[in-house]
Design a protein around this motif. Sequence first.
Motif: not given
Length: 366
Positions: A299-317
């Motif tokens: 993982p790298r900074q600013d990569y997107e984070v999702f839940d199991a359904e593919g909904n965005k839930i945040g961002t990698v710091c």
Amino acid sequence: MKETPFTKFHIALGAKMVPFAGFNMPVQYEGLITEHVNVREKLGVFDVSHMGEVWVKGPKAFDFVQYVTTNDVAVLTDGKIQYSCFPNGKGGIVDDLLVYRIDSETYLLVINAANIEKDWAHLSAIAKEKGLEVGKELYNASDEIAQLAVQGPLALKAMQECTDTPVEDMEYYTFKKLTFAGCEVIFSTTGYTGAGGCEIYLANKDADTIWNAVMNAGEKYGLKPAGLGARDTLRLEMGFCLYGHEINDEISPIEAGLGWITKFTDGNNFLDRNRFEEQKANGVARKIAGFEMVDRGIPRQDYEVFDAEGNKIGTVCSGTQAPSLNKAVGTALIKAAFAKPDNEIYIGVRDKMLKAKVVKMPFYKK
């Protein structure tokens, strides 16, 4: 671009130099993994002269530092140090810092290199409001002070050879003014690696003497110089925040997991106190969480984070392959509901959804 008083030594040792916070800094010498492991197991030396130093002095010093930082300065005694942050008055963080109490009317604030100008403007504006004389009672000494961080389990043992003052038994987050290799320094048991050790503050003119003394004293213990690369992987393994990653002007200390340095004690009426107290009482919608990769990928900074359904839930710091753990780990600012340990999350890496799980930090445990 600025140079530190130690730049010539880095170049002579063949370091890979990169621009960082306006300075020409070593990112690595032999290699990040070698340097990282050496600090964890033995000791390494980092040039951290790019860090900023601000003095606060006079009868209004305590009240000023108490107002501009979230931790409780009242618990400090002479020779003690405190990790803290500057709230920005809008619910975010100007910077994180160390507060050194020299005496009841003298404090040293150690701030991040990339934020020196921003911090100075912020502090100067408040100092004028509070009646401190800028340039005298609030003084920016960043260009006058050099700093070495000697980190690792053998660091204090090695550095004892450079001073007659006992340092091996110093408590964590304390400091002494002492003579080191014939030079007057501030010697503190701090550092951002989680490996133990010290940080040495010195006048620029003493840089050559102290560099040579540190290298000579550390040689028989396996001392190696280490660069910014290893400094970052070491701090991330410990789950320590880095400004511009886990904390910034829009993330509160409560969201960042820094409630432990946000003290709502009687009389500690710091900037943004009411806002942060409300967040602590009512909870926050998003939090910094640590995670480790389940699927293969870094993982790298600013990569997107999702839940199991593919909904965005945040961002990698922050994210890296952790040398001490042989696994990829990271931090992310995610919806609070997903921030509990063992929750599955997914990191977007090159158009793929890679599985990860939330874990409690620190990632590295001694």
